[in-house]
Design a protein around this motif. Sequence first.
Motif, PDB file in Angstrom:
ATOM      1  N   VAL A  15       0.840  -1.187   0.000  1.00  0.00           N
ATOM      2  CA  VAL A  15       0.000   0.000   0.000  1.00  0.00           C
ATOM      3  C   VAL A  15       0.883   1.248   0.000  1.00  0.00           C
ATOM      4  O   VAL A  15       0.612   2.213  -0.695  1.00  0.00           O
ATOM      5  N   GLY A  16       1.977   1.243   0.750  1.00  0.00           N
ATOM      6  CA  GLY A  16       2.855   2.404   0.847  1.00  0.00           C
ATOM      7  C   GLY A  16       3.727   2.621  -0.369  1.00  0.00           C
ATOM      8  O   GLY A  16       4.024   3.726  -0.740  1.00  0.00           O
ATOM      9  N   THR A  17       4.135   1.562  -1.030  1.00  0.00           N
ATOM     10  CA  THR A  17       5.066   1.662  -2.145  1.00  0.00           C
ATOM     11  C   THR A  17       4.517   2.431  -3.341  1.00  0.00           C
ATOM     12  O   THR A  17       5.194   3.304  -3.859  1.00  0.00           O
ATOM     13  N   PRO A  18       3.287   2.165  -3.826  1.00  0.00           N
ATOM     14  CA  PRO A  18       2.809   2.914  -4.975  1.00  0.00           C
ATOM     15  C   PRO A  18       2.770   4.417  -4.745  1.00  0.00           C
ATOM     16  O   PRO A  18       3.042   5.188  -5.650  1.00  0.00           O
ATOM     17  N   ALA A  19       2.470   4.847  -3.543  1.00  0.00           N
ATOM     18  CA  ALA A  19       2.432   6.283  -3.268  1.00  0.00           C
ATOM     19  C   ALA A  19       3.810   6.899  -3.501  1.00  0.00           C
ATOM     20  O   ALA A  19       3.924   7.984  -4.043  1.00  0.00           O
ATOM     21  N   LEU A  20       4.856   6.197  -3.088  1.00  0.00           N
ATOM     22  CA  LEU A  20       6.208   6.707  -3.311  1.00  0.00           C
ATOM     23  C   LEU A  20       6.553   6.683  -4.789  1.00  0.00           C
ATOM     24  O   LEU A  20       7.127   7.621  -5.312  1.00  0.00           O
ATOM     25  N   ALA A  21       6.199   5.616  -5.464  1.00  0.00           N
ATOM     26  CA  ALA A  21       6.529   5.475  -6.875  1.00  0.00           C
ATOM     27  C   ALA A  21       5.778   6.495  -7.724  1.00  0.00           C
ATOM     28  O   ALA A  21       6.253   6.918  -8.759  1.00  0.00           O
ATOM     29  N   GLN A  22       4.587   6.901  -7.291  1.00  0.00           N
ATOM     30  CA  GLN A  22       3.773   7.808  -8.074  1.00  0.00           C
ATOM     31  C   GLN A  22       3.905   9.266  -7.630  1.00  0.00           C
ATOM     32  O   GLN A  22       3.108  10.085  -8.028  1.00  0.00           O
ATOM     33  N   GLN A  23       4.888   9.577  -6.790  1.00  0.00           N
ATOM     34  CA  GLN A  23       5.070  10.954  -6.349  1.00  0.00           C
ATOM     35  C   GLN A  23       5.206  11.830  -7.580  1.00  0.00           C
ATOM     36  O   GLN A  23       5.980  11.545  -8.483  1.00  0.00           O
ATOM     37  N   GLN A  24       4.420  12.899  -7.628  1.00  0.00           N
ATOM     38  CA  GLN A  24       4.399  13.731  -8.820  1.00  0.00           C
ATOM     39  C   GLN A  24       5.441  14.828  -8.752  1.00  0.00           C
ATOM     40  O   GLN A  24       5.836  15.277  -7.685  1.00  0.00           O
ATOM     41  N   GLN A  25       5.810  15.265  -9.921  1.00  0.00           N
ATOM     42  CA  GLN A  25       6.840  16.281 -10.050  1.00  0.00           C
ATOM     43  C   GLN A  25       6.266  17.682  -9.841  1.00  0.00           C
ATOM     44  O   GLN A  25       5.117  17.953 -10.195  1.00  0.00           O
ATOM     45  N   ALA A  69      13.263  24.923 -11.915  1.00  0.00           N
ATOM     46  CA  ALA A  69      13.542  23.538 -11.525  1.00  0.00           C
ATOM     47  C   ALA A  69      12.304  22.672 -11.711  1.00  0.00           C
ATOM     48  O   ALA A  69      11.172  23.168 -11.697  1.00  0.00           O
ATOM     49  N   ARG A  70      12.534  21.361 -11.863  1.00  0.00           N
ATOM     50  CA  ARG A  70      11.482  20.345 -11.858  1.00  0.00           C
ATOM     51  C   ARG A  70      11.973  19.218 -10.976  1.00  0.00           C
ATOM     52  O   ARG A  70      13.004  18.614 -11.272  1.00  0.00           O
ATOM     53  N   TRP A  71      11.251  18.981  -9.882  1.00  0.00           N
ATOM     54  CA  TRP A  71      11.688  17.993  -8.899  1.00  0.00           C
ATOM     55  C   TRP A  71      10.550  17.121  -8.424  1.00  0.00           C
ATOM     56  O   TRP A  71       9.405  17.527  -8.431  1.00  0.00           O
ATOM     57  N   ASN A  72      10.908  15.973  -7.911  1.00  0.00           N
ATOM     58  CA  ASN A  72      10.035  15.149  -7.076  1.00  0.00           C
ATOM     59  C   ASN A  72      10.571  15.328  -5.665  1.00  0.00           C
ATOM     60  O   ASN A  72      11.354  14.525  -5.197  1.00  0.00           O
ATOM     61  N   THR A  73      10.191  16.407  -5.029  1.00  0.00           N
ATOM     62  CA  THR A  73      10.710  16.699  -3.699  1.00  0.00           C
ATOM     63  C   THR A  73       9.595  17.181  -2.788  1.00  0.00           C
ATOM     64  O   THR A  73       8.637  17.794  -3.245  1.00  0.00           O
TER      65      THR A  73
END
Length: 140
Positions: A15-25, A69-73
Amino acid sequence: MRIAALVAVAAVMSVGTPALAQQQQSEIVFCNKTGSKIFTALAHVPQTTKKWTLTAWQTIPAGGCKSVARWNTALFYYYAEKEGRTVHWPAKAGVDKTFCVPSRAITREIVGGTCAAGERSVGFKGTVPNAGKYTINLNS
């Protein structure tokens, strides 16, 4: 019982992993609402290095906007100053953290400690950008 616990842990992890993988830029945009050039400096943690990094100086023309800049931060810090250093953002009351900045354009890891020769310590504002375009307006 042990298998049930492992299944529960795996379910939580999946459940937690997809949220990290789909973090938007986030696209960081500065808009200069003054009559002079503005120079910006940014501090953030790139996903590739996982170390605080400083990027200085991007020029924003008078009256213009620029994507810097463009980041996933989740968090970054910014500092901006008007040409001639007569005005800066954030104001003293808005400073969250200080970083050393050089006089020339650079991208480098932030190591902390005292400023190197030719650098100065300035106050940065921390912010958490939303996904998509994140605009910071700089007014005189």
